[in-house]
Write an enzyme that holds these catalytic residues in place. Structure first.
Site, PDB file in Angstrom:
ATOM      1  CD  GLU A 139      -2.782  -1.396   2.429  1.00 40.07           C
ATOM      2  OE1 GLU A 139      -2.669  -0.502   3.556  1.00 40.07           O
ATOM      3  OE2 GLU A 139      -3.615  -1.958   2.346  1.00 40.07           O
ATOM      4  CD  GLU A 247      -4.751  -7.998   1.781  1.00 40.71           C
ATOM      5  OE1 GLU A 247      -5.747  -7.369   2.205  1.00 40.71           O
ATOM      6  OE2 GLU A 247      -3.632  -7.691   1.934  1.00 40.71           O
TER       7      GLU A 247
HETATM    8  C1  GLA Z   1      -5.186  -4.741   4.118  1.00 40.70           C
HETATM    9  C2  GLA Z   1      -3.933  -5.413   4.759  1.00 40.70           C
HETATM   10  C3  GLA Z   1      -4.431  -6.613   5.374  1.00 40.70           C
HETATM   11  C4  GLA Z   1      -5.647  -6.548   6.371  1.00 40.70           C
HETATM   12  C5  GLA Z   1      -6.557  -5.777   5.707  1.00 40.70           C
HETATM   13  C6  GLA Z   1      -7.499  -5.824   6.462  1.00 40.70           C
HETATM   14  O1  GLA Z   1      -5.634  -5.141   3.194  1.00 40.70           O
HETATM   15  O2  GLA Z   1      -2.952  -5.811   3.604  1.00 40.70           O
HETATM   16  O3  GLA Z   1      -3.321  -7.245   5.915  1.00 40.70           O
HETATM   17  O4  GLA Z   1      -5.098  -5.651   7.197  1.00 40.70           O
HETATM   18  O5  GLA Z   1      -6.049  -4.491   5.173  1.00 40.70           O
HETATM   19  O6  GLA Z   1      -8.004  -6.988   7.466  1.00 40.70           O
END
Ligand code: GLA
Length: 338
Positions: A139, A247
């Protein structure tokens, strides 16, 4: 929980064995009971949801906490699974000590860099038998339009080249895992453009990046998702990068939708979720040469971070298995593609 999952139903990982790894983000509690069974049957990759984030695994300079990651590693090794390593350089859930000198002032670049090196060395060495990919930087891109980079302590202290530096640090220690730049919304046109420019620039400078992580926190009502996803995969692929979906969850709610009146998903929601899962997996399969793994951010609807985001305490149902661990219609759409 019903015993159906134990009997005839097909394994998700098995259905995708010729395509890519299928992963799930886990807590240590997930390794037992119903979730443990689902993991063994349907997944061949796990990611620590929190336990390997900097602040968790290395809370103080002289103290690591390996207890949870070690259990995950044992679980993975004894069940023939691999792990994604998540994450080294991120602005959240990172211990403050790393950025401070002994007087509590901001630490100089060399000290922070040395601490990062040490950390990466210790963690990579300990988990090298099981890890196949690292989210090296998470990020780093700014969401606000007109600004390219997120202003973080890592960037302020290590300097503008910190992303390149971070990848070099990890590459020097682990030269066999896939090194990934991970982000959310990096399939949306604006962020895609920023990400593409950043990655192109990094690659031109020789940065050892292997792939891009699309976090994939999506929802059932995004009409542009397929088009955006396809464009993103092709753009990143054109740079010679692989892709991982890191994710994945498909929320029943758009980000702006703050309703809290539902105790269960409506049939319209379930239908739209099935369509979405069917479509995104068909795109992942189409690009199997580029996509190396698809990880869900959780296992079943029984527990998901979406229950607290963006509305705290509002139940969401974003996964392929329901609150009792039973495969949903979305699961059927994902596995029955032939
Ligand atoms: C981001 C992070 C993850 C997690 C999500 C929320 O996507 O990369 O590790 O913290 O937020 O669970």
């Amino acid at each position: 929980m019903s015993t159906e999952y134990k009997s005839g139903i097909i394994s998700l990982a098995e259905a995708y064995k010729d395509y890519f790894k299928i992963g799930a983000a886990v807590t240590v509690n997930d390794l037992q009971g119903e979730h443990g069974e689902l993991l063994k049957k349907h997944f061949n990759s796990i990611t620590a949801e929190n336990a390997m984030k900097f602040g968790e695994i290395h809370p103080e300079e002289a103290r690591y906490d390996f207890e949870k990651p070690d259990k995950m590693k044992e679980f993975a090794l004894s069940n023939n699974m691999k792990m994604r390593g998540h994450t080294f350089v991120w602005h959240n859930q990172t211990s403050d000590w790393i950025f401070a000198d002994k007087n509590g002032k901001e630490a100089p670049r060399e000290l922070v860099l040395e601490r990062l090196r040490q950390h990466v060395k210790v963690v990579c060495d300990r988990y090298k038998d099981v890890i196949y990919a690292w989210d090296v930087v998470n990020e780093a891109i700014e969401d606000k339009s007109g600004e390219q980079y997120r202003d973080t302590k890592w960037r302020r202290i290590l300097g503008e080249d910190y992303i390149k530096t971070a990848f070099e640090v990890v590459k020097e220690i682990d030269n066999k895992s896939e090194l990934i730049y991970n982000d959310y919304n990096n399939e949306l046109p604006d962020k895609l453009e920023k990400s593409y420019d950043m990655l192109k620039g990094l690659l031109e400078k020789g940065t050892p990046i292997d792939g891009v992580g699309l976090q994939g926190h999506w929802n059932i009502r995004d009409k542009n998702l397929m088009e955006n996803l396809r464009r993103a995969i092709e753009s990143y692929g054109s740079l010679g990068l692989k892709l991982q979906v890191t994710e994945l969850d498909v929320s029943m709610f758009e980000f702006e939708d703050r309703r809290t009146d539902l105790n269960e998903p409506t049939s319209e929601m379930l239908y739209l979720q099935e369509q979405t899962y069917e479509n995104i997996f068909s795109i992942f399969r189409e690009y199997k040469e580029l996509v190396t793994s698809v990880t869900f951010w959780g296992i079943s609807d029984k527990y998901t971070w979406k229950d607290n985001f963006p509305v705290f305490g509002r139940k969401d149902w974003p996964m392929l298995f329901d609150i009792n661990g039973k495969p949903k219609g979305s699961f059927e759409k994902v596995v029955n593609y032939k």
